[in-house]
Design an enzyme around this catalytic site. Structure first.
Site, PDB file in Angstrom:
ATOM      1  N   ARG A  37      14.882   2.802  -5.092  1.00  0.00           N
ATOM      2  CA  ARG A  37      14.074   3.719  -5.894  1.00  0.00           C
ATOM      3  C   ARG A  37      14.794   5.033  -6.169  1.00  0.00           C
ATOM      4  O   ARG A  37      14.577   5.647  -7.208  1.00  0.00           O
ATOM      5  CB  ARG A  37      12.730   3.971  -5.203  1.00  0.00           C
ATOM      6  CG  ARG A  37      11.844   2.748  -5.324  1.00  0.00           C
ATOM      7  CD  ARG A  37      10.546   2.926  -4.610  1.00  0.00           C
ATOM      8  NE  ARG A  37       9.613   1.901  -5.029  1.00  0.00           N
ATOM      9  CZ  ARG A  37       8.499   1.600  -4.379  1.00  0.00           C
ATOM     10  NH1 ARG A  37       8.176   2.260  -3.285  1.00  0.00           N
ATOM     11  NH2 ARG A  37       7.704   0.658  -4.822  1.00  0.00           N
ATOM     12  N   LYS A 198      -3.468 -12.160  -2.117  1.00  0.00           N
ATOM     13  CA  LYS A 198      -4.779 -11.781  -2.653  1.00  0.00           C
ATOM     14  C   LYS A 198      -5.019 -12.227  -4.083  1.00  0.00           C
ATOM     15  O   LYS A 198      -4.244 -11.910  -4.977  1.00  0.00           O
ATOM     16  CB  LYS A 198      -4.898 -10.266  -2.617  1.00  0.00           C
ATOM     17  CG  LYS A 198      -5.302  -9.723  -1.271  1.00  0.00           C
ATOM     18  CD  LYS A 198      -5.947  -8.379  -1.509  1.00  0.00           C
ATOM     19  CE  LYS A 198      -6.043  -7.567  -0.251  1.00  0.00           C
ATOM     20  NZ  LYS A 198      -5.886  -6.150  -0.550  1.00  0.00           N
TER      21      LYS A 198
HETATM   22  P1  AMP Z   1       0.352  -9.830  -1.880  1.00  0.00           P
HETATM   23  O1  AMP Z   1       0.447  -8.447  -1.336  1.00  0.00           O
HETATM   24  O2  AMP Z   1      -1.027 -10.216  -2.291  1.00  0.00           O
HETATM   25  O3  AMP Z   1       1.380 -10.097  -2.970  1.00  0.00           O
HETATM   26  O4  AMP Z   1       0.713 -10.806  -0.674  1.00  0.00           O
HETATM   27  C1  AMP Z   1       1.987 -10.914  -0.086  1.00  0.00           C
HETATM   28  C2  AMP Z   1       1.852 -11.616   1.233  1.00  0.00           C
HETATM   29  O5  AMP Z   1       1.280 -12.877   1.036  1.00  0.00           O
HETATM   30  C3  AMP Z   1       3.147 -11.878   1.957  1.00  0.00           C
HETATM   31  O6  AMP Z   1       3.212 -11.054   3.085  1.00  0.00           O
HETATM   32  C4  AMP Z   1       3.081 -13.346   2.348  1.00  0.00           C
HETATM   33  O7  AMP Z   1       3.418 -13.599   3.690  1.00  0.00           O
HETATM   34  C5  AMP Z   1       1.643 -13.679   2.126  1.00  0.00           C
HETATM   35  N1  AMP Z   1       1.425 -15.098   1.822  1.00  0.00           N
HETATM   36  C6  AMP Z   1       1.954 -15.812   0.831  1.00  0.00           C
HETATM   37  N2  AMP Z   1       1.530 -17.088   0.882  1.00  0.00           N
HETATM   38  C7  AMP Z   1       0.715 -17.193   1.938  1.00  0.00           C
HETATM   39  C8  AMP Z   1      -0.022 -18.254   2.510  1.00  0.00           C
HETATM   40  N3  AMP Z   1       0.001 -19.492   1.993  1.00  0.00           N
HETATM   41  N4  AMP Z   1      -0.789 -18.001   3.586  1.00  0.00           N
HETATM   42  C9  AMP Z   1      -0.827 -16.736   4.098  1.00  0.00           C
HETATM   43  N5  AMP Z   1      -0.146 -15.696   3.617  1.00  0.00           N
HETATM   44  C10 AMP Z   1       0.610 -15.915   2.546  1.00  0.00           C
END
Ligand code: AMP
Length: 395
Positions: A37, A198
């Site tokens: 950044r 999410k």
């Molecule tokens: P986000 O902030 O919504 O983009 O989520 C990112 C996080 O989602 C990462 O830390 C991943 O470890 C988690 N993640 C991705 N796929 C899975 C899954 N199948 N089960 C649990 N966590 C997940």
């Protein structure tokens, strides 16, 4: 761009206040673990200084929530900037107040000051007008190069622009240009790849992009709310129960618009999200009740990679599995590799996708890596970002 840009300004002997996104990752010892950044802001910083202006930089760092947190002072950022810029950077211990004003008044052309973390003041995130006025009093003109915080209406991103002529820096302009292009003029086939934990963060972007994309590939934890909506058993996999209805609506709307929403056909499951646990691949409708799906399976990888290979425009945000644990990183790795090989216009946003690309040594092979995760998602939702809306118009 109809907004004022830094190259439109007469900068000679001017005092410039610039909002940058120096919200860098710090390690446990408080050392900068990723200076991307800071590097991203260098072209605008150098340009302003070369034009004979003095430059006051400001940013937030972490989430100090309106209090002074020693670990979140801007000193390490100032040191790194000094190294990268090859010029002295004076770091002040506050961002407003008489001491700051006195020091800033003495600045000469080519001088650089970095203010203290703006979020040490609660007024920053409240977009308090008095606080914004105090910041604005430090300069003749405001430049916003902090695309990563352009979706936040804070005093240092939005408030100051009410008191000064406000222009976009080069990074801000570039980010807007790249995202605008994929939103308004994507060369088909346009494929969006979404993952991460999410669903709620990505509903807006899904609704806006299903009008434009030929395929939307959904992996990661968010896929299981969609699979649940289709009636599949998902075991203990991530679920946002209150988003099932919206997931159904998105799939119906996509069908009506001729956009294919592709969900995992198979999964890598385990009893626990832990390194070294026993894993196995199961079909889409076979997730056992005591297991959770932590990565996409090989059939899904094949399906997703096939879609990516056909694409001429690709946007990716969010990992395909819990990639931080090597056992569950295969899906994300395969997508990252396919994107690195692709000759499409590829745009990647989101901290986790970028972390995955870096971990896999593929970041340099990607067409465009956005510095703003939340900001790029909100832009692609079709929202006007507050930090952009408040910039002065060109005329
Ligand atoms: P986000 O902030 O919504 O983009 O989520 C990112 C996080 O989602 C990462 O830390 C991943 O470890 C988690 N993640 C991705 N796929 C899975 C899954 N199948 N089960 C649990 N966590 C997940």
């Amino acid at each position: 761009m109809r907004k004022l840009e830094v190259r439109d300004l007469d900068l000679e002997n001017k005092q410039v206040l610039m909002r940058v996104d120096f919200n860098v990752s710090l390690d446990k010892e408080g050392k900068i673990s990723d200076d991307t950044r800071i590097r991203a802001a260098l072209p605008t910083i150098r340009y302003i200084l070369d034009k004979g202006a003095s430059l006051v930089l400001m940013s937030h760092l972490g989430r100090p929530k309106g209090e002074v947190v020693e670990r979140l002072r801007m000193d390490p950022v100032a040191h790194r900037l000094e190294e990268l810029l090859g010029r002295k950077v004076l770091k002040l211990d506050d961002c407003v107040g008489s001491k700051v004003e006195e020091r800033v008044k003495k600045m000469g052309p080519g001088e650089v000051i970095l203010l203290e973390n703006t979020r040490f003041h609660a007024e920053e995130t409240k977009n308090d007008p008095q606080f914004a006025r105090g910041l604005a009093s430090l300069a003749d003109v405001f430049v916003n190069d902090a695309f990563g915080t352009a979706h936040r209406a804070h005093a240092s991103t939005v408030g100051v622009a009410k008191f000064l002529p406000a222009a976009a820096g080069f990074l801000m302009s570039k980010e807007l240009e790249v995202l605008e292009e994929i939103l308004t003029n994507p060369k088909p086939p346009f494929v969006t790849v979404l993952g991460g934990a999410k669903v709620s963060d990505k509903i807006g972007v899904l609704l806006n992009l299903l009008n434009r994309c030929q395929d939307i590939l959904i992996g990661g934890g968010m896929a299981y709310t969609f699979l649940k909506a289709k009636g599949f058993p998902i075991g203990k996999s991530l679920l946002e129960e209150e988003k099932i209805k919206e997931a159904k609506k998105i799939m119906e709307e996509a069908r009506g618009k001729g956009c294919n929403v592709l969900l995992p056909l198979d999964h890598l499951v385990a009893r626990e999200a832990k390194e070294g646990v026993e894993t196995r691949v199961v079909e889409e409708d076979e997730i056992p009740s005591g297991h959770l799906a932590l990565d996409i399976g090989p059939k899904t990888i094949e399906l997703f990679v096939r879609s990516i290979k056909k694409a001429n425009t690709i946007f990716w945000n969010g990992p395909m599995g819990m990639f931080e644990i090597e056992d569950f990183a295969q899906g994300t790795r395969a997508i990252a590799k396919a994107l690195a090989k692709s000759r499409a216009a590829v745009v990647v946003g989101g901290g986790d996708s970028i972390a995955a690309l870096k971990k896999m040594g593929l970041k340099e092979k990607i067409g465009y890596v956005s510095t703003g995760g939340g900001a790029s998602l909100e832009f692609l939702e079709g929202k006007e970002l507050p930090g952009v809306a408040t910039l002065s118009n060109k005329s």
